[in-house]
Write a protein that holds these residues in place. Structure first.
Motif, PDB file in Angstrom:
ATOM      1  N   GLU A  19     -57.250 -71.592  -3.844  1.00  0.00           N
ATOM      2  CA  GLU A  19     -58.314 -72.258  -4.626  1.00  0.00           C
ATOM      3  C   GLU A  19     -58.985 -73.364  -3.802  1.00  0.00           C
ATOM      4  O   GLU A  19     -60.197 -73.505  -3.818  1.00  0.00           O
ATOM      5  CB  GLU A  19     -57.741 -72.847  -5.912  1.00  0.00           C
ATOM      6  N   SER A  22     -60.994 -71.693  -0.740  1.00  0.00           N
ATOM      7  CA  SER A  22     -62.146 -70.867  -1.118  1.00  0.00           C
ATOM      8  C   SER A  22     -63.108 -71.635  -2.021  1.00  0.00           C
ATOM      9  O   SER A  22     -64.262 -71.232  -2.198  1.00  0.00           O
ATOM     10  CB  SER A  22     -61.689 -69.601  -1.842  1.00  0.00           C
ATOM     11  N   GLN A  24     -62.841 -71.714  -5.129  1.00  0.00           N
ATOM     12  CA  GLN A  24     -63.008 -70.886  -6.337  1.00  0.00           C
ATOM     13  C   GLN A  24     -61.847 -71.114  -7.293  1.00  0.00           C
ATOM     14  O   GLN A  24     -60.714 -71.312  -6.858  1.00  0.00           O
ATOM     15  CB  GLN A  24     -63.080 -69.396  -5.970  1.00  0.00           C
ATOM     16  N   LYS A  25     -62.167 -71.064  -8.596  1.00  0.00           N
ATOM     17  CA  LYS A  25     -61.116 -71.231  -9.598  1.00  0.00           C
ATOM     18  C   LYS A  25     -60.605 -69.843  -9.973  1.00  0.00           C
ATOM     19  O   LYS A  25     -61.264 -69.064 -10.665  1.00  0.00           O
ATOM     20  CB  LYS A  25     -61.682 -71.953 -10.817  1.00  0.00           C
ATOM     21  N   CYS A  29     -60.893 -65.569 -13.598  1.00  0.00           N
ATOM     22  CA  CYS A  29     -61.039 -64.108 -13.623  1.00  0.00           C
ATOM     23  C   CYS A  29     -60.348 -63.547 -14.862  1.00  0.00           C
ATOM     24  O   CYS A  29     -59.173 -63.804 -15.097  1.00  0.00           O
ATOM     25  CB  CYS A  29     -60.434 -63.488 -12.367  1.00  0.00           C
ATOM     26  N   THR A  80     -69.301 -60.664  -5.605  1.00  0.00           N
ATOM     27  CA  THR A  80     -69.743 -62.042  -5.823  1.00  0.00           C
ATOM     28  C   THR A  80     -71.006 -62.073  -6.679  1.00  0.00           C
ATOM     29  O   THR A  80     -71.128 -62.852  -7.614  1.00  0.00           O
ATOM     30  CB  THR A  80     -70.023 -62.712  -4.450  1.00  0.00           C
ATOM     31  N   CYS A  83     -70.158 -60.900 -10.469  1.00  0.00           N
ATOM     32  CA  CYS A  83     -69.071 -61.501 -11.256  1.00  0.00           C
ATOM     33  C   CYS A  83     -69.661 -62.291 -12.431  1.00  0.00           C
ATOM     34  O   CYS A  83     -70.449 -63.209 -12.235  1.00  0.00           O
ATOM     35  CB  CYS A  83     -68.215 -62.431 -10.396  1.00  0.00           C
ATOM     36  N   ASN A  86     -69.073 -66.062 -12.234  1.00  0.00           N
ATOM     37  CA  ASN A  86     -69.556 -66.746 -11.024  1.00  0.00           C
ATOM     38  C   ASN A  86     -68.459 -67.094 -10.031  1.00  0.00           C
ATOM     39  O   ASN A  86     -68.508 -68.138  -9.377  1.00  0.00           O
ATOM     40  CB  ASN A  86     -70.326 -68.028 -11.389  1.00  0.00           C
ATOM     41  N   ILE A  87     -67.468 -66.227  -9.926  1.00  0.00           N
ATOM     42  CA  ILE A  87     -66.461 -66.426  -8.887  1.00  0.00           C
ATOM     43  C   ILE A  87     -67.008 -65.796  -7.610  1.00  0.00           C
ATOM     44  O   ILE A  87     -67.505 -64.666  -7.640  1.00  0.00           O
ATOM     45  CB  ILE A  87     -65.113 -65.759  -9.266  1.00  0.00           C
ATOM     46  N   ASP A  88     -66.935 -66.520  -6.516  1.00  0.00           N
ATOM     47  CA  ASP A  88     -67.345 -65.951  -5.233  1.00  0.00           C
ATOM     48  C   ASP A  88     -66.154 -65.123  -4.715  1.00  0.00           C
ATOM     49  O   ASP A  88     -65.353 -65.593  -3.910  1.00  0.00           O
ATOM     50  CB  ASP A  88     -67.734 -67.074  -4.261  1.00  0.00           C
ATOM     51  N   HIS A  91     -65.657 -64.591  -1.061  1.00  0.00           N
ATOM     52  CA  HIS A  91     -65.109 -65.775  -0.395  1.00  0.00           C
ATOM     53  C   HIS A  91     -63.583 -65.792  -0.532  1.00  0.00           C
ATOM     54  O   HIS A  91     -62.866 -66.166   0.401  1.00  0.00           O
ATOM     55  CB  HIS A  91     -65.729 -67.038  -1.018  1.00  0.00           C
ATOM     56  N   VAL A  92     -63.092 -65.364  -1.698  1.00  0.00           N
ATOM     57  CA  VAL A  92     -61.645 -65.287  -1.908  1.00  0.00           C
ATOM     58  C   VAL A  92     -61.042 -64.251  -0.945  1.00  0.00           C
ATOM     59  O   VAL A  92     -60.018 -64.507  -0.302  1.00  0.00           O
ATOM     60  CB  VAL A  92     -61.320 -64.926  -3.378  1.00  0.00           C
TER      61      VAL A  92
END
Lengths: 186, 300
Positions: A19, A22, A24-25, A29, A80, A83, A86-88, A91-92
């Motif tokens: 997290e 990246s 990202q949270k 998901c 990306t 989603c 809005n999770i990239d 990037h993860v």
């Protein structure tokens, strides 16, 4: 069906690191499957991308860092872009690949060798030298017949230079790599 | 911002090699459209996909060096590049560097810090937005009447939309519009933004054969005479690897794959030397020779 024992294998520190790196949270998901639906690479993945996200929520570090999917994601940005939360996702995937690399995992050795050959070429010449990186890839992998069938097609076109087009000051680019290594990014 | 159409030009590594004809035709088309290109002095590789798969600071530093060099040029309105891979690296670096903490980490790797003062665009975007489709039409020397094209944008020219900020991310139309403006006929092509297999041609040829194979199948199914692209890697996968794809998939495609600047240049009357049509692996000669006959039939 794979059953995961969460009491034994849930690595919370791993989730927190992904997290942080990246940005990202991961918990956002909710497994809608939109990423997998649009992913052109599912046919070669061992774990489809929505399952990568789920395994990440479950802190399954070893399963993820040793999977093939993270090496085969081409960052085409379909996941990306689509989603709903809005999770990239790309990037993860990139972040997991960075971690696998740092831990010395290379499940897709050919892909890793191509990346390494490319960056070595840039470090040395300041620019990617196509012929040189192909030769370097062949030397690393021992795949001597790689694209040999393309030679008669491309060589007469004069598009594949036998010599690199170096920048005027290659040391300036080599210094970027050198400083990067010195910083010892983790 | 300058009112002149003067740009910092980033050719990209493949422009010196496998996509030479994209670079020469881009330069010629831009000149014909009144766009002045100033090469970024001693530009270096943007890092492409390999760098960001290793580390995002390294990737942004390699791209950022070029942003910083472009910022030294006087009176340029934007940085432009023909290659979507270079574009996405330059743009992603520019967006990420907006965060001071990340900028500091990237600048530590660089001799000269990035100030992030110039917008980054593709050559396609600059032609559409700064020149305009309506300004292209009056300059047409030879109409490409009857040429049916599958317009293929590739995966990253428009995605993700928050970073690329151009055209539609599911159904882009910029190349369609330009091709229509010079008389060609874009066919429906629902795989416009699907990935061609990217740089896996060398390490995992099977992937490119499957993904690029689908693109060729769809273009043929929808009645295209040729494909038109804006990406050196997409073009190489579809053109140079077409025979590999044919033997793997038991197909017999003989589909020319043009850069949009080659076709635009042809319409604008630019000469063979700059267009480099003979550098394409699948020869477009028979197709282009048949165009005049088609145009006559249509007129009659």
């Amino acid at each position: 069906m794979n059953v995961i024992s969460l009491t034994a294998s849930r690595d919370l520190d791993f989730i927190a690191r992904v997290e942080k790196e990246s940005g990202q949270k991961v918990s956002l998901c909710y497994q809608c499957g939109n990423c997998t639906a649009g992913c052109p690479y599912t046919f070669v993945y061992d774990i489809p991308v929505h399952q990568v996200m789920r395994l990440l929520q479950a802190g399954q570090k070893q399963t993820l860092l040793s999977c093939r999917s993270i090496w085969l994601c081409a960052t085409c940005q379909s996941c990306t872009t689509r989603c709903p939360n809005n999770i990239d996702v790309a990037h993860v995937m990139d972040t997991l690949r960075h971690m696998a690399r740092r831990e010395g995992q290379d499940t897709e050795y050919g892909v890793k060798s191509f990346v390494d050959s490319f960056l070595e070429s840039v470090e040395k010449n300041g620019r990617a030298f196509e012929m040189g990186l192909l030769v370097s890839f062949i030397m690393k992998t021992g795949r001597f017949w790689t694209d040999v069938d393309l030679a008669p097609k491309i060589l007469p076109k004069g598009k594949l230079s036998p010599l690199p087009h170096k920048v005027k000051n290659p040391a300036a680019i080599a210094k970027i790599f050198e400083r990067f290594r010195q910083e010892g990014h983790k | 911002m300058s009112t002149r159409l003067r740009y910092a030009y980033y050719p990209g590594c493949s422009g010196l090699g496998t996509s030479k004809e994209y670079d020469t035709s881009t330069r010629a088309v831009c000149q014909a459209l009144g766009m002045e290109l100033v090469d970024i002095p001693d530009w270096s590789c943007c890092g492409s996909s390999p760098a960001h798969t290793v580390d995002h600071r390294l990737s942004s530093a390699l791209a950022g060096r070029n942003l910083a060099l472009a910022e030294m040029l006087e009176d340029v309105r934007a940085i432009i590049t023909p290659c979507p891979s270079c574009l996405t690296n330059l743009k992603t670096a520019a967006v990420r560097i907006r965060k001071p903490e990340f900028a500091a980490e990237v600048n530590r790797l660089l001799d000269k810090p990035v100030r992030n003062t110039l917008p980054v665009k593709s050559v396609l975007q600059a032609i559409i937005e700064d020149v305009g489709v309506d300004a292209v039409r009056p300059k047409v020397f030879k109409w490409l009447t009857g040429l049916k094209l599958a317009p293929y944008y590739g995966c990253i020219m428009n995605r993700p939309p928050e970073i690329m900020e151009f055209d539609d991310h599911e159904n882009p139309v910029a190349m369609d519009q330009l091709m229509e403006a010079v008389g060609a006929e874009p066919v429906a092509f629902p795989l416009k933004v699907e990935c061609c297999g990217a740089s896996y041609g060398v390490a995992r040829r099977d992937i490119v054969q499957t993904l690029s194979g689908k693109l060729l199948d769809m273009a043929a199914l929808n009645g295209a005479d040729a494909m038109v692209t804006a990406c050196p890697l997409c073009q190489m996968n579809l053109d140079l690897r077409q025979d590999q794809i044919n033997s793997a998939n038991k197909t017999s495609h003989n589909m020319p794959v043009f850069y949009f600047t080659q076709l635009l240049g042809l319409a604008l009357g630019i000469g063979e030397k700059d267009l480099g049509l003979s550098k394409l692996c699948v020869s477009p000669k028979a197709l282009l020779d048949s165009l005049e006959a088609r145009a006559e039939r249509k007129a009659g």
